[in-house]
Write a protein that holds these residues in place. Structure first.
Motif, PDB file in Angstrom:
ATOM      1  N   VAL A  86       0.869  -1.182   0.000  1.00  0.00           N
ATOM      2  CA  VAL A  86       0.000   0.000   0.000  1.00  0.00           C
ATOM      3  C   VAL A  86       0.904   1.229   0.000  1.00  0.00           C
ATOM      4  O   VAL A  86       1.855   1.297   0.780  1.00  0.00           O
ATOM      5  CB  VAL A  86      -0.872   0.043   1.284  1.00  0.00           C
ATOM      6  CG1 VAL A  86      -1.793   1.249   1.275  1.00  0.00           C
ATOM      7  CG2 VAL A  86      -1.678  -1.230   1.443  1.00  0.00           C
ATOM      8  N   GLU A  87       0.585   2.182  -0.872  1.00  0.00           N
ATOM      9  CA  GLU A  87       1.417   3.400  -0.920  1.00  0.00           C
ATOM     10  C   GLU A  87       0.961   4.419   0.113  1.00  0.00           C
ATOM     11  O   GLU A  87      -0.221   4.490   0.460  1.00  0.00           O
ATOM     12  CB  GLU A  87       1.341   4.015  -2.314  1.00  0.00           C
ATOM     13  CG  GLU A  87       2.139   3.194  -3.298  1.00  0.00           C
ATOM     14  CD  GLU A  87       2.818   4.043  -4.363  1.00  0.00           C
ATOM     15  OE1 GLU A  87       2.317   5.135  -4.705  1.00  0.00           O
ATOM     16  OE2 GLU A  87       3.866   3.583  -4.865  1.00  0.00           O
ATOM     17  N   PHE A  88       1.901   5.211   0.591  1.00  0.00           N
ATOM     18  CA  PHE A  88       1.583   6.343   1.465  1.00  0.00           C
ATOM     19  C   PHE A  88       2.488   7.504   1.077  1.00  0.00           C
ATOM     20  O   PHE A  88       3.707   7.399   1.112  1.00  0.00           O
ATOM     21  CB  PHE A  88       1.790   5.990   2.940  1.00  0.00           C
ATOM     22  CG  PHE A  88       1.364   7.108   3.867  1.00  0.00           C
ATOM     23  CD1 PHE A  88       0.024   7.304   4.170  1.00  0.00           C
ATOM     24  CD2 PHE A  88       2.300   7.969   4.416  1.00  0.00           C
ATOM     25  CE1 PHE A  88      -0.374   8.336   5.013  1.00  0.00           C
ATOM     26  CE2 PHE A  88       1.917   9.013   5.263  1.00  0.00           C
ATOM     27  CZ  PHE A  88       0.571   9.191   5.556  1.00  0.00           C
ATOM     28  N   GLU A  89       1.847   8.595   0.683  1.00  0.00           N
ATOM     29  CA  GLU A  89       2.612   9.778   0.272  1.00  0.00           C
ATOM     30  C   GLU A  89       2.242  10.921   1.207  1.00  0.00           C
ATOM     31  O   GLU A  89       1.071  11.057   1.591  1.00  0.00           O
ATOM     32  CB  GLU A  89       2.230  10.135  -1.168  1.00  0.00           C
ATOM     33  CG  GLU A  89       3.114  11.199  -1.770  1.00  0.00           C
ATOM     34  CD  GLU A  89       2.853  11.395  -3.273  1.00  0.00           C
ATOM     35  OE1 GLU A  89       1.928  10.768  -3.834  1.00  0.00           O
ATOM     36  OE2 GLU A  89       3.594  12.198  -3.859  1.00  0.00           O
ATOM     37  N   TYR A  90       3.224  11.711   1.619  1.00  0.00           N
ATOM     38  CA  TYR A  90       2.910  12.843   2.495  1.00  0.00           C
ATOM     39  C   TYR A  90       3.785  14.038   2.129  1.00  0.00           C
ATOM     40  O   TYR A  90       4.810  13.906   1.460  1.00  0.00           O
ATOM     41  CB  TYR A  90       3.075  12.458   3.970  1.00  0.00           C
ATOM     42  CG  TYR A  90       4.500  12.152   4.385  1.00  0.00           C
ATOM     43  CD1 TYR A  90       4.990  10.850   4.352  1.00  0.00           C
ATOM     44  CD2 TYR A  90       5.363  13.168   4.813  1.00  0.00           C
ATOM     45  CE1 TYR A  90       6.286  10.561   4.728  1.00  0.00           C
ATOM     46  CE2 TYR A  90       6.667  12.889   5.196  1.00  0.00           C
ATOM     47  CZ  TYR A  90       7.122  11.588   5.153  1.00  0.00           C
ATOM     48  OH  TYR A  90       8.414  11.311   5.518  1.00  0.00           O
TER      49      TYR A  90
END
Ligand code: HDC
Length: 283
Positions: free
Chosen positions: A5-9
């Protein structure tokens, strides 16, 4: 393992997180993108890995699962590389173990976070969920884990080397949830009542974040590279608005700590430590 799962911040998320763990406007390194340096609190690691936990089918794995009976029991983080103030990461979650505590179940989810492009590992999280009313299914009754993730981190006999007192605002859980844990237990009075609480309770990871922000400032020179691991047990609930009294002991390369809620004289975080590294370990 579950699927990645990707997580971008971005910087805005880093500031929102800092405010959510009660950073004040004068903590410029944490709340101002033009500060020199502007940094990401190492405990933000728990938010980066958080979304992949949503894949875990708690209801299929546990009897009588009720999400309002789920409490955060413990957290362990291996801070392998300091997190930048913006980035794109890939999370891979797996179930580490499910322990049968009789009345309750303990389900531990491990999440490894890698740079989405280079594949370099930045963080390993272990989220320990304590689910009341879901035990007695005949599973193993003891954890098989060893090492820093389950260390008891008993405080030494002497008085704490440092005590930091911090009143929390009543709005803190409502603000912290915007960092990715939208569990209604922390904002909706009806849902909190279903969980057995008279008012919504603070996220465990918010009180953990307050303690980590304090340790970063007092023992880590405000340098995110100072953290090697962090571990806490959520021993009791914390109501937003209450006052945290953080007791800290420097022992070798670790900072052992406890968090007490002043108003109820209750220890809410126990068995907790941040292991430091680099020059911060030897100070
Ligand atoms: O310790 C009790 C408690 O109330 N702790 C506070 C919990 C809390 O407030 N957590 C933070 C807020 S909840 C939250 O943040 C939820 C979050 O939003 C979740 C996000 C995840 C979403 C997932 C994706 C969908 C309590 C209730 C946890 C335990 O108390 P008791 O039932 O009285 O337990 P006790 O009799 O003392 O011990 C029984 C066995 O359990 C072990 N244990 C105790 N506390 C533990 C714990 N294990 C893990 N974590 C804890 N906090 C004991 O060691 C004992 O084990 P054994 O019998 O083997 O000795």
């Amino acid at each position: 393992s579950f699927s990645p799962v990707e997580f971008e911040y971005g910087e805005r998320d880093v500031i929102l997180y800092a405010l959510g763990v009660n950073a004040q406007r004068n903590e410029l390194n944490l709340v101002y993108e033009n500060a020199d340096p502007f940094i990401c609190i190492p405990s933000f690691a728990v938010c980066v890995g958080f979304n992949s936990q949503m894949q875990v089918p708690f209801g299929d794995l546990l009897p009588n699962f009720n999400p309002m009976m789920l409490l955060h029991g413990e957290q362990f983080v291996r801070h392998i590389k300091p997190l930048p103030v913006s980035g794109k990461f890939t999370n891979i979650a797996k179930i580490i173990e499910i322990v049968d505590k009789g009345k309750s179940a303990v389900l531990v989810v491990g999440v490894t976070t890698k740079d989405a492009v280079t594949g370099e590992v930045y963080i390993e999280n272990e989220y320990t969920n304590f689910i009341r009313g879901s035990g007695g299914f005949g599973g193993p009754t003891k954890s098989v884990r060893t090492g820093a993730s389950v260390a008891s981190n008993d405080p030494p006999q002497r008085p704490a080397d440092l005590v930091v007192v911090e009143k929390t605002p009543e709005n803190l859980a409502a603000l912290y949830r915007l960092s990715g844990d939208y569990n209604p237990l922390h904002v909706d009075p009806e849902m909190a009542a279903m969980g057995g609480f008279k008012v919504p309770i603070l996220h465990g990871l918010c009180s953990y974040g307050i303690a980590c922000r304090t340790i970063l400032r007092e023992f880590g020179g405000n340098n995110p590279a100072s953290f090697k691991t962090s571990k806490v047990r959520f021993a009791k609930h914390f109501f937003p608005g209450e006052t945290a009294e953080i007791h800290l002991w420097k022992e070798g390369s670790s900072v052992i700590f406890q968090v007490k809620v002043v108003e109820r004289n209750a220890i809410v975080i126990s068995n907790a430590a941040v292991e430091l590294q680099g020059e911060w370990a030897t100070k």
